[in-house]
Scaffold this motif. Sequence first.
Motif, PDB file in Angstrom:
ATOM      1  N   GLY A 158      69.863  56.053  35.011  1.00 47.16           N
ATOM      2  CA  GLY A 158      68.933  55.730  36.089  1.00 47.16           C
ATOM      3  C   GLY A 158      69.266  56.464  37.369  1.00 47.16           C
ATOM      4  N   LYS A 159      70.573  56.577  37.661  1.00 46.32           N
ATOM      5  CA  LYS A 159      70.984  57.296  38.867  1.00 46.32           C
ATOM      6  C   LYS A 159      70.755  58.799  38.718  1.00 46.32           C
ATOM      7  N   SER A 168      60.240  58.155  27.795  1.00 46.40           N
ATOM      8  CA  SER A 168      59.351  57.273  28.561  1.00 46.40           C
ATOM      9  C   SER A 168      59.856  57.108  29.992  1.00 46.40           C
ATOM     10  N   PHE A 169      61.160  57.085  30.159  1.00 49.58           N
ATOM     11  CA  PHE A 169      61.746  57.005  31.502  1.00 49.58           C
ATOM     12  C   PHE A 169      61.330  58.213  32.333  1.00 49.58           C
ATOM     13  N   VAL A 170      61.417  59.400  31.738  1.00 47.45           N
ATOM     14  CA  VAL A 170      61.022  60.619  32.455  1.00 47.45           C
ATOM     15  C   VAL A 170      59.535  60.571  32.798  1.00 47.45           C
ATOM     16  N   ALA A 178      52.235  55.132  25.560  1.00 42.44           N
ATOM     17  CA  ALA A 178      51.780  54.298  26.678  1.00 42.44           C
ATOM     18  C   ALA A 178      52.111  54.905  28.032  1.00 42.44           C
ATOM     19  N   THR A 179      53.195  55.683  28.098  1.00 43.41           N
ATOM     20  CA  THR A 179      53.645  56.195  29.392  1.00 43.41           C
ATOM     21  C   THR A 179      53.225  57.636  29.651  1.00 43.41           C
ATOM     22  N   ARG A 210      65.581  48.004  28.400  1.00 49.21           N
ATOM     23  CA  ARG A 210      66.250  49.276  28.687  1.00 49.21           C
ATOM     24  C   ARG A 210      65.455  50.108  29.690  1.00 49.21           C
ATOM     25  N   LEU A 211      64.149  50.245  29.446  1.00 48.82           N
ATOM     26  CA  LEU A 211      63.321  51.053  30.340  1.00 48.82           C
ATOM     27  C   LEU A 211      63.226  50.412  31.718  1.00 48.82           C
TER      28      LEU A 211
END
Length: 601
Positions: A503-504, A421-423, A379-380, A463-464
Motif C-alpha cells: 500500500g505504501k 485490482s489495487f493498481v 470490476a475495477t 486485502r484490497l
Amino acid sequence: MGGALDISLDPQWRHAVAGVGLQSEERCNYLRGLVDMGSNGIRFSVSNLSPPTTRILPTLYVNRVDISLYDAQFDPETGVRIPIPSPVTESVIGALLRFQIICKDLGVPDNYIRIIATEATRTAINSDEFLKAIKIGTGLNVDLLFKEEEGRIGALGIASGFSDIQGLAMDLGGGSAQITWLISQSGNIRLSPKGSFSFPYGAAALTRKLAELQEGKSKKEADEAVAEFRKEMVANFVDAYNHLQVPQELVERAKREDGFPLYLSGGGFRGWGYLLLYVNQVHGRHYPISLINGFSAQKEQFEDTNVLKDVARNAREIFRVSDRRRIQVPAVAFLVNVLAEAIPHGIREAHFCQGGVREGVLFQELLPSIRRQDPLEVATMRFAPPSGDAILNLLISGIPQQSKTSAKRFPESISSQVIGSFVQTLYVHSIMSKESSSTAALYSTSTGIMSSTHGVSHSDRARLALLLEERYEGELPPREVDFKNSLRQLLTPEEVWWTRYVGKLGLLISKIYPAGVIDEAKPRVVLSAEWASNLGKRKDKRGLKVIWSIQKVRRDPAKLKEALEDHMGVIYKVGKRKNWIGGEDGWGMAVDVKVVEEDIL
C-alpha cells in the motif's frame, strides 16, 4: 514472486473503457430478463452481459415477490396437498406482467425474457394448468427444469461466484435440496457425469415433514419417528455420494485436509449463512463484511446447530433473516446434522454463495475465455489509470522475488488479481479530501463502489481494502479504526504486514505519477527490491532492501531526488519493529530504503 504477477489488460477492455462503447441497439441484445419461480418466492432480475464486464453479471434491476408456491399447495387448516389456487396464479401473472413493463422500459427484447420454474411448479398437482395460464396471461413460456437440470444450473450459479473452486456443491431451496461435485478452473467447469441428486428436503418441505412426524405423538414416539427419518436421509445422501463419481483428486484432498469444502447456494443455506454472520457480528469478533457471497465458515461453527437455533428463537432482529426463514431454521439445522454424518471424510468448511438458478442460467451463456476472467479485475478495470500496465510493472518491481536460498516469499494469498485490482483503483479516491479518502477506500469493497461485485471472497475484499487504505496514508478517524482491525482479523499477520508495505509503494507511486501517466521512454524512476540480511545500523537485521533509482542529470530543477527522499519515511516506518503486526514481537521485517541517481534510460 516469479511470474505470479503476470497481468495484462485486454485491449478490448481498454477500448470500452476509453468510451468507445456499444450502440444502444447492440447493448439491448446483451440484456437478459430472468424470472426464477422458486418454492419460497419469485425473483425478478435484469442483467447486462455486454463487454467488458460480462464476467461479473452486472444487475440492472432486481426484485423479489413474496409468493410461496410451495406453501400455496397445502390447505392451511388440514395440511392436505391441493392444486395451486387460482388467486395465487393470478398474483403470479400480475407480477409477471409488471416485470414485462420494466423489461420494456430497460430495453430488454421480448425474446430475452425467460422464466425458470423449479421444484414447487414441477411437482404441483395442476402444474400443466398453471403453466398454461401463465402462457395465456403473459404470452411467455415457462422453462420447467427437471430436478437433475436444476442441480446443474445451481452448480453453475455457484461457479459464477468464485474464480476457481473444487468441492461438493449443494443448493437448498424451499422444496428440494440438490448435491453434486464441482470443479471450476480457468473458465472450464466439470460436474458429476450423473448431474446432481435431488431430494425433497428443501427448507419448507423439511419443516413440514418434521412437523408431520411429531404431530399427535408422544415425545418418545415422535423422537423415534424423527430418528428413523434421519437414518433414511443419511442413507440417501451416502448413496448419492457413492453414485456421484467424485474425482479421486477431490477425495484425496479431503482425506489430507480433514474434509470437503462445501459450496452452498439457495435461500435455505443463505439464511443459515446470515445467522452465522449475525453470530460473528453480535456475539463474536465484530465480523466486518455483511455480504453473503464469499462468506466462509469453518466446520465447527457451521455445524454448531444448537447455537444457531437458539439465536433464531431469541434474537429480536436478524439481518436478512425473515420470519419465514426463522421458522425453517430447525429444519435446516436437521439437514446440516445429516450432512455432517453422511458426507465421507466430513466437511472442512462451508462457503456461501449468492449465485443460484438465476446466475447459473446467465453463466452458462459465457464462453470459457470470459468465465476465466477474475471478477475483481473485471470490476475495477473501468477505474484503470492511463498507464495501468506501466504502473503495475513498477509496483511489482518493488516486491522481491522468492529467495533461491531460503523460504522467503511474498504471500501467494495476495494474488496477482488483487495486486492488479489495487493498481486499477489506485486513483479512485484521490479527488477526496484527506478527511475522507482513507475511510472511503477502506469501505470501498464492502459497502462502496465494489461492494456489488459478484464473485469476490471476503478475504480478497479485506486485502484490497487494506491496500487502498494504506495508499491514502492510512489515516482514519477513531470510529473507523475498529472496522480496519476487523478486516485485519480476516487475514494472517504476514498478509496484513504486506498490505501495509505494498500500500505504501502505491502511495509513493501515486505521488511520483499523480496523473497515472508514465512515459515509458523516459521513466522518472526505476524500482527494485531484494531480500537482505545486513540491515540496520548494526547490520544485524533481516528484511527488504528497496532502491528507487532516478535518472542522473546535470541539473534537476524539479528536485525529484529531494522530493522522493522526503516521502521515503512512509515505507521505512513499515519495517520499524514497533509497527510490526502484533507489536514488537509480532510479524514484520526491517525495510531499508534508498534513493540513488544513475543512468536508467
